[in-house]
Design an enzyme around this catalytic site. Structure first.
Site, PDB file in Angstrom:
ATOM      1  N   PRO A 126       0.831  -1.213   0.000  1.00  0.00           N
ATOM      2  CG  PRO A 126      -0.039  -1.072   2.167  1.00  0.00           C
ATOM      3  CD  PRO A 126       0.710  -1.985   1.253  1.00  0.00           C
ATOM      4  CG  ASP A 127      -0.674   5.042  -1.644  1.00  0.00           C
ATOM      5  OD1 ASP A 127      -1.075   5.708  -2.610  1.00  0.00           O
ATOM      6  OD2 ASP A 127      -1.396   4.774  -0.668  1.00  0.00           O
ATOM      7  CG  PHE A 128       3.286   6.146   2.967  1.00  0.00           C
ATOM      8  CD1 PHE A 128       4.160   5.967   1.892  1.00  0.00           C
ATOM      9  CD2 PHE A 128       3.585   5.534   4.174  1.00  0.00           C
ATOM     10  CE1 PHE A 128       5.326   5.202   2.037  1.00  0.00           C
ATOM     11  CE2 PHE A 128       4.764   4.780   4.321  1.00  0.00           C
ATOM     12  CZ  PHE A 128       5.611   4.618   3.248  1.00  0.00           C
ATOM     13  NE  ARG A 129       1.770  12.000   3.144  1.00  0.00           N
ATOM     14  CZ  ARG A 129       2.954  11.396   3.160  1.00  0.00           C
ATOM     15  NH1 ARG A 129       3.282  10.539   2.189  1.00  0.00           N
ATOM     16  NH2 ARG A 129       3.835  11.612   4.133  1.00  0.00           N
ATOM     17  CG  ASN A 158       8.939   3.532  -3.049  1.00  0.00           C
ATOM     18  OD1 ASN A 158       8.319   4.454  -2.502  1.00  0.00           O
ATOM     19  ND2 ASN A 158       8.667   3.133  -4.282  1.00  0.00           N
ATOM     20  CG  ASP A 202       9.476  -1.133  -2.233  1.00  0.00           C
ATOM     21  OD1 ASP A 202       8.403  -0.596  -2.548  1.00  0.00           O
ATOM     22  OD2 ASP A 202      10.522  -0.998  -2.912  1.00  0.00           O
ATOM     23  CG  HIS A 227      12.457   8.638   2.504  1.00  0.00           C
ATOM     24  ND1 HIS A 227      11.159   8.853   2.109  1.00  0.00           N
ATOM     25  CD2 HIS A 227      13.050   9.854   2.455  1.00  0.00           C
ATOM     26  CE1 HIS A 227      10.980  10.138   1.854  1.00  0.00           C
ATOM     27  NE2 HIS A 227      12.109  10.762   2.048  1.00  0.00           N
TER      28      HIS A 227
HETATM   29  N1  APR Z   1      -0.491   4.358 -10.141  1.00  0.00           N
HETATM   30  C1  APR Z   1      -0.217   5.688 -10.142  1.00  0.00           C
HETATM   31  N2  APR Z   1      -0.192   6.445  -9.025  1.00  0.00           N
HETATM   32  C2  APR Z   1      -0.476   5.830  -7.863  1.00  0.00           C
HETATM   33  C3  APR Z   1      -0.790   4.456  -7.773  1.00  0.00           C
HETATM   34  C4  APR Z   1      -0.780   3.716  -8.985  1.00  0.00           C
HETATM   35  N3  APR Z   1      -1.044   2.390  -8.999  1.00  0.00           N
HETATM   36  N4  APR Z   1      -1.035   4.157  -6.460  1.00  0.00           N
HETATM   37  C5  APR Z   1      -0.881   5.307  -5.769  1.00  0.00           C
HETATM   38  N5  APR Z   1      -0.559   6.311  -6.611  1.00  0.00           N
HETATM   39  C6  APR Z   1      -0.255   7.701  -6.277  1.00  0.00           C
HETATM   40  C7  APR Z   1      -1.171   8.302  -5.247  1.00  0.00           C
HETATM   41  O1  APR Z   1      -2.271   8.925  -5.897  1.00  0.00           O
HETATM   42  C8  APR Z   1      -0.249   9.332  -4.579  1.00  0.00           C
HETATM   43  O2  APR Z   1      -0.264  10.560  -5.284  1.00  0.00           O
HETATM   44  O3  APR Z   1       1.038   7.683  -5.689  1.00  0.00           O
HETATM   45  C9  APR Z   1       1.141   8.710  -4.708  1.00  0.00           C
HETATM   46  C10 APR Z   1       1.623   8.087  -3.409  1.00  0.00           C
HETATM   47  O4  APR Z   1       1.769   9.134  -2.486  1.00  0.00           O
HETATM   48  P1  APR Z   1       2.115   8.781  -0.960  1.00  0.00           P
HETATM   49  O5  APR Z   1       1.206   7.728  -0.484  1.00  0.00           O
HETATM   50  O6  APR Z   1       2.174  10.099  -0.226  1.00  0.00           O
HETATM   51  O7  APR Z   1       3.568   8.134  -1.034  1.00  0.00           O
HETATM   52  P2  APR Z   1       4.941   8.894  -1.212  1.00  0.00           P
HETATM   53  O8  APR Z   1       4.777  10.127  -2.063  1.00  0.00           O
HETATM   54  O9  APR Z   1       5.949   7.900  -1.643  1.00  0.00           O
HETATM   55  O10 APR Z   1       5.273   9.338   0.319  1.00  0.00           O
HETATM   56  C11 APR Z   1       6.512   9.950   0.553  1.00  0.00           C
HETATM   57  O11 APR Z   1       6.086   9.867   2.923  1.00  0.00           O
HETATM   58  O12 APR Z   1       5.508   8.792   4.858  1.00  0.00           O
HETATM   59  C12 APR Z   1       6.539   9.192   4.091  1.00  0.00           C
HETATM   60  O13 APR Z   1       8.644   8.196   4.102  1.00  0.00           O
HETATM   61  C13 APR Z   1       7.348   8.005   3.629  1.00  0.00           C
HETATM   62  O14 APR Z   1       8.584   7.758   1.570  1.00  0.00           O
HETATM   63  C14 APR Z   1       7.315   8.113   2.115  1.00  0.00           C
HETATM   64  C15 APR Z   1       7.018   9.578   1.900  1.00  0.00           C
END
Ligand code: APR
Length: 301
Positions: A45-48, A118, A120, A137
């Site tokens: 999963p992503d974060f936000r 990331n 991972d 990170h």
């Molecule tokens: N395809 C395209 N975009 C996607 C997909 C997908 N399958 N899944 C998610 N996204 C987009 C989301 O819409 C969002 O804009 O990817 C982005 C992910 O954003 P975050 O969840 O904020 O992740 P990230 O930007 O990597 O966070 C940065 O925050 O908590 C800290 O250290 C942690 O490295 C992380 C940092």
């Protein structure tokens, strides 16, 4: 002002233009900035996002979601982080098409550097060499005792984590924490050094799968030269790529919200492909005519 710029920049670059230039080998120094969005298709999963990690932490009794990655909280209560580590620990995930596209750029010798947020290690699993990777990170790849700073490998902490135990240092019984950059910790030295070398030299910046909200990583996009096109591939547009935001910051004399500089030129060199990372990547491969080479790399999965 915008008429002057329109004359200077006859027409904004399109996604097709970028792919044509890639196809004609016009880009030799591609810099990548990526985030959790590129690993969502791998099952992480992503974060936000609505179903992101920060929305799945209710049972952890945290004061707020990001506390799980906060160094002062960790030193007081390490359990929540190690419990989450069980879900995120490398080894059970396969890289996505996007990770393998980076491998194709590396093979074509046009990849200058990947700056990933990331942890991972999927870029490594996809075959990206150390020299082309900055893990801004950190990652689970290494670990350090928070007390005596003794260094450990990924395999030392894994058994503790999967037995729901806190990894303890053999020297001083201190907690052994993976070398992931927590909120409150500084980014790796390699990040600080490489960003000053690679961004000025970039002739294409590919920003993929990130919400671009975490400093100091997100302001890296301003470090490329004014002539370097910036291509965003993401499910949603992000503030730093939104022309309204650029105009807004222009009105405020370049110090728009978030204290960073933009000017109108950005609208002419920012290209957005909004959708799933792997779909955007596949479209690029199709338009570049790189299908055969890409399919060969995918076969190695
Ligand atoms: N395809 C395209 N975009 C996607 C997909 C997908 N399958 N899944 C998610 N996204 C987009 C989301 O819409 C969002 O804009 O990817 C982005 C992910 O954003 P975050 O969840 O904020 O992740 P990230 O930007 O990597 O966070 C940065 O925050 O908590 C800290 O250290 C942690 O490295 C992380 C940092």
């Amino acid at each position: 002002e915008s008429e002057r710029l329109a004359k200077k920049n006859p027409s904004p670059l399109s996604f097709q233009d970028i792919c044509n230039k890639l196809k004609n080998n016009e880009f030799k120094n591609v810099v990548v900035m990526c985030g959790a969005g590129i690993s969502v298709a791998a099952g992480i999963p992503d974060f936000r996002s609505a179903n992101g990690l920060y929305k799945q932490l209710d049972g952890y009794e945290l004061p707020y979601p990001e506390a799980i990655f906060d160094i002062s909280y960790f030193k007081d209560k390490p359990h929540p982080f190690f419990r989450l580590s069980k879900k995120l620990f490398p080894g059970n995930f396969v890289p996505t098409k996007t990770h393998y596209f980076f491998r194709l750029l590396q093979k074509k010798r046009i990849l200058r550097m990947i700056f990933t947020q990331n942890i991972d290690t999927l870029e490594r699993v996809a075959g990206i060499k150390d020299q082309y990777l900055v893990e801004a990170h950190g990652s689970f790849g290494k670990a350090t005792c928070v007390k005596c700073k003794k260094k450990y490998g990924q395999n030392f902490i894994k058994p503790f984590i999967f037995k729901d135990q806190i990894p303890k240092c053999v020297n001083c019984d201190g907690v052994v924490k993976p070398d992931i950059v927590f909120f409150g910790e500084s980014v790796p030295k390699r990040f600080r050094i490489q960003k000053n070398i690679d961004f000025p030299k970039a002739d294409l910046l590919l920003v993929i799968g990130t919400s671009l909200v975490v400093q100091p990583f997100c302001s890296l996009i301003e470090e490329v030269s004014p002539s370097c096109p910036r291509l965003l591939i993401n499910r949603e547009t992000v503030r730093r790529f939104s022309s309204e935001f650029n105009i807004f910051s222009q009105i405020l004399g370049g110090e728009g919200g978030g204290g960073f500089k933009f000017d109108l030129e950005d609208n002419y060199r920012d290209i957005k492909w909004i959708g799933e990372c792997d779909d955007g990547i596949q479209k690029m491969v199709d338009l570049c005519g790189w299908n055969q080479e890409f399919d060969e790399i995918l076969k190695e999965r």
